[in-house]
Design a protein around this motif. Sequence first.
Motif, PDB file in Angstrom:
ATOM      1  N   GLU A  97      -2.744   2.240 -10.089  1.00 14.12           N
ATOM      2  CA  GLU A  97      -3.384   3.087  -8.923  1.00 14.12           C
ATOM      3  C   GLU A  97      -3.558   2.113  -7.553  1.00 14.12           C
ATOM      4  O   GLU A  97      -2.980   2.663  -6.500  1.00 14.12           O
ATOM      5  N   ARG A  98      -3.862   0.811  -7.567  1.00 16.42           N
ATOM      6  CA  ARG A  98      -4.037   0.039  -6.389  1.00 16.42           C
ATOM      7  C   ARG A  98      -2.656  -0.212  -5.881  1.00 16.42           C
ATOM      8  O   ARG A  98      -2.193  -0.035  -4.877  1.00 16.42           O
ATOM      9  N   ALA A  99      -1.638  -0.351  -6.889  1.00 15.92           N
ATOM     10  CA  ALA A  99      -0.418  -0.772  -6.303  1.00 15.92           C
ATOM     11  C   ALA A  99       0.396   0.440  -5.715  1.00 15.92           C
ATOM     12  O   ALA A  99       1.098   0.348  -4.622  1.00 15.92           O
ATOM     13  N   ALA A 100      -0.044   1.750  -6.180  1.00 19.33           N
ATOM     14  CA  ALA A 100       0.649   2.733  -5.644  1.00 19.33           C
ATOM     15  C   ALA A 100       0.169   3.150  -4.115  1.00 19.33           C
ATOM     16  O   ALA A 100       0.850   3.537  -3.394  1.00 19.33           O
ATOM     17  N   GLU A 101      -1.130   2.807  -3.879  1.00 22.52           N
ATOM     18  CA  GLU A 101      -1.732   2.960  -2.862  1.00 22.52           C
ATOM     19  C   GLU A 101      -1.118   2.014  -1.670  1.00 22.52           C
ATOM     20  O   GLU A 101      -1.159   2.163  -0.471  1.00 22.52           O
ATOM     21  N   ARG A 102      -0.720   0.626  -2.090  1.00 21.29           N
ATOM     22  CA  ARG A 102      -0.047  -0.276  -1.173  1.00 21.29           C
ATOM     23  C   ARG A 102       1.375  -0.160  -0.935  1.00 21.29           C
ATOM     24  O   ARG A 102       1.978  -0.873  -0.166  1.00 21.29           O
ATOM     25  N   THR A 103       2.097   0.560  -2.113  1.00 19.80           N
ATOM     26  CA  THR A 103       3.576   0.702  -1.819  1.00 19.80           C
ATOM     27  C   THR A 103       3.914   1.482  -0.816  1.00 19.80           C
ATOM     28  O   THR A 103       3.381   2.824  -0.875  1.00 19.80           O
ATOM     29  N   PRO A 104       4.671   1.184   0.001  1.00 12.35           N
ATOM     30  CA  PRO A 104       5.190   1.995   1.280  1.00 12.35           C
ATOM     31  C   PRO A 104       5.690   3.817   0.785  1.00 12.35           C
ATOM     32  O   PRO A 104       5.334   4.614   1.395  1.00 12.35           O
ATOM     33  N   GLU A 105       6.575   3.515  -0.249  1.00 10.61           N
ATOM     34  CA  GLU A 105       7.148   4.878  -0.875  1.00 10.61           C
ATOM     35  C   GLU A 105       6.886   4.960  -2.230  1.00 10.61           C
ATOM     36  O   GLU A 105       7.597   4.195  -2.992  1.00 10.61           O
TER      37      GLU A 105
END
Length: 293
Positions: A256-264
């Motif tokens: 969840e955290r990674a998805a928020e930080r990944t540009p696309e």
Amino acid sequence: MGSGADTAAMIDADRDISDETVTVDGNRIHYVTGGTGGPPLVLLHGGIIDAAHISWGELLGPLAEQARIYALDLPGYGTSEMPDGPLSMETHVDAVSSFIDELGIEEPVVAGTSMGGGIAIGLALSYPDRVSQVVALEAFALGSELPNGLLTWLLAKIQVTNYISVALMRRSRGFVERSLDSLTADTNTLSEATVDRVVAEVKRPGAGAAFRKFRASEVTRHGYRTDYSRQVSELTVPVRYIHGTEDDLLPPRWSERAAERTPESDLCLLEECGHLAPLEQTGRVADLICDVL
């Protein structure tokens, strides 16, 4: 397990899937390949007792109908040779990059589960020109906190429990089943074929050795050594994160955290699913991967 030729037979004898080997950085790598003339898809398995035909055994047939698949046994796993020296995330990332180069695979989608999910993300960070898109299933290396704190570090340092677990799995199919069930949300989801594959793999000489080397490199007193949770903001390729909501090994909040930080990126949380999504919810995972091809 026996020879590499046995692997394709354990997957699906009716499909055009074959066993191959290639030398990568001086070490022999076994991989399973097949499928249509569709886009290339590289598949990366997890750790502990694993190989291409275990994590992806239920999916190779369906995915081969949509793509040209390349599912490799990572260094030291399955029938791939064990490299000298440490077996870290960086080692695996470099090996997969070299594998893609050696076979001339152009801009594949790279899908990985658990340890393989972390490797896929590391590959996209270090070698963005090798990858068109990543599918990261319950990925390792998206956080540093150990599941059981210092106990995890201690067990990784002394390694005794892994030797004992492998010995028990070799002697008892029931212990294999219970070990797998502990990673799932529903103990009735795994197929008999999956259990058979793990039973065969754990009897292979050297089973568990690669994971012990990996833990020795990646588990420190202060947490996991490799943590891409902040670096994902630098990713230049799309990432689909998939995570079981009942995963007790690697927490869903990492994805969840990674998805928020990944540009696309996008995030798919699988209800009533533990840590073995490709084996617990095979049809759903197949759809989610095929959707990005």
